[in-house]
Design an enzyme around this catalytic site. Structure first.
Site, short mmCIF file in Angstrom:
data_model
loop_
_atom_site.label_atom_id
_atom_site.label_comp_id
_atom_site.label_asym_id
_atom_site.label_seq_id
_atom_site.Cartn_x
_atom_site.Cartn_y
_atom_site.Cartn_z
N GLU A 1 0.85 -1.11 0.15
CA GLU A 1 0.00 0.08 -0.11
C GLU A 1 0.67 1.37 -0.01
OE1 GLU A 1 -3.08 -0.22 -0.53
OE2 GLU A 1 -3.38 -2.17 -0.10
N ARG B 1 -17.44 -1.21 6.53
CA ARG B 1 -18.31 -1.83 5.62
C ARG B 1 -19.11 -2.92 6.51
NH1 ARG B 1 -17.84 -6.41 3.02
NH2 ARG B 1 -15.54 -6.38 3.45
N CYS C 1 -7.41 -2.23 7.90
CA CYS C 1 -6.22 -2.42 7.45
C CYS C 1 -5.65 -1.03 7.35
CB CYS C 1 -6.43 -3.41 5.99
SG CYS C 1 -6.57 -5.12 6.37
N HIS D 1 -1.39 -5.94 1.26
CA HIS D 1 -2.54 -6.64 1.39
C HIS D 1 -2.39 -8.04 0.39
CE1 HIS D 1 -5.61 -3.55 2.57
NE2 HIS D 1 -6.04 -4.57 3.18
N1 PCA Z 1 -8.14 -7.20 6.16
C1 PCA Z 1 -9.20 -6.31 6.60
C2 PCA Z 1 -8.93 -5.99 7.91
C3 PCA Z 1 -8.12 -7.25 8.57
C4 PCA Z 1 -7.77 -7.78 7.00
O1 PCA Z 1 -6.91 -8.70 7.06
C5 PCA Z 1 -8.99 -4.89 5.63
O2 PCA Z 1 -8.48 -4.95 4.69
O3 PCA Z 1 -9.19 -3.77 6.36
#
Ligand code: PCA
Length: 214
Positions: A78, A88, A140, A164
């Site tokens: 990111e 959400r 996240c 991610h």
């Molecule tokens: N993904 C979520 C929160 C925890 C995770 O592994 C997110 O993308 O915010």
């Protein structure tokens, strides 16, 4: 040199979180750096507090937080965390906040890891990877924003960022045809290559490489 890698617990009714599955399987040492790891909750506030507790305990030089972005096909470092939450779905304790994360904080922080070099390294290892310019508005993004805020204000000299990962392939067994996924083994290979690039690279995320072209 020491790196701290965090991975989220399962959330949203899932039984696993591929982020933690991959983080827990990383080697003990990457490019000469010791690898510490910790699982963090999917709970607004408590997730970032767990990251800071681990920073205080481990005293790392570099922090990489890892989460699942179900539906993405690539591993995605990111670029930026934003000072805003818009959940959400409820988190694992039923919170569903909307609003600024830090009332007095800046609108956004860029990661201080070489995100393009990390993408190049993962691709060279045969792992689909791309820079992402949004970490969403759930836990996240909160963890990325709060990580960069705590590093900027309380842990000078420590570098940080967020990656991610897609669904693990087994999570998609009963999902619709065409749902993107990746094996946890491939995630481990991609994260290892990205950490090598981050450990050996500089502080600057804005140096473009092959990963610039999306
Ligand atoms: N993904 C979520 C929160 C925890 C995770 O592994 C997110 O993308 O915010």
């Amino acid at each position: 040199m020491k790196v701290l890698v965090t991975g989220f617990e399962p959330f949203g009714g899932a039984t696993i979180n591929p982020a933690w599955e991959a983080v827990s399987r990383l080697p003990q040492e990457i490019a000469g750096a010791e690898v510490a790891r910790t699982q963090i909750p999917v709970v607004f506030g408590k997730d970032a507090a767990a990251v800071e507790a681990a920073i205080d305990a481990e005293r790392p030089d570099l922090v990489l937080c890892v989460g699942q972005a179900g539906g993405r096909s690539h591993i995605t470092p990111e670029f930026v965390g934003i000072n805003f939450a818009n959940a959400r779905i409820p988190d694992n304790e039923g919170n569903q906040p909307v609003g600024r994360l830090e009332p007095e904080g800046p609108d956004a922080y860029f990661a201080t890891l070489p995100v393009f070099a990390m993408v190049d390294a993962a691709r060279a290892a045969g792992v689909p990877a791309a820079v992402s310019y949004t970490a969403g508005t759930y836990c996240c993004n909160e963890v990325l924003y709060e990580l960069m805020h705590m590093l900027a204000t309380r842990h000078p000299g420590v570098r940080g960022g967020f990656v991610h990962v897609p669904y693990a392939t087994e999570q998609t067994a009963s999902m619709g045809e065409g749902t993107a996924s990746m094996s946890v083994d491939m995630m481990v290979a991609g994260l290892t290559a990205m950490l090598e690039a981050a450990v050996t690279g500089g502080n600057e995320p804005l140096v473009a490489g092959e990963g610039t072209e999306q």
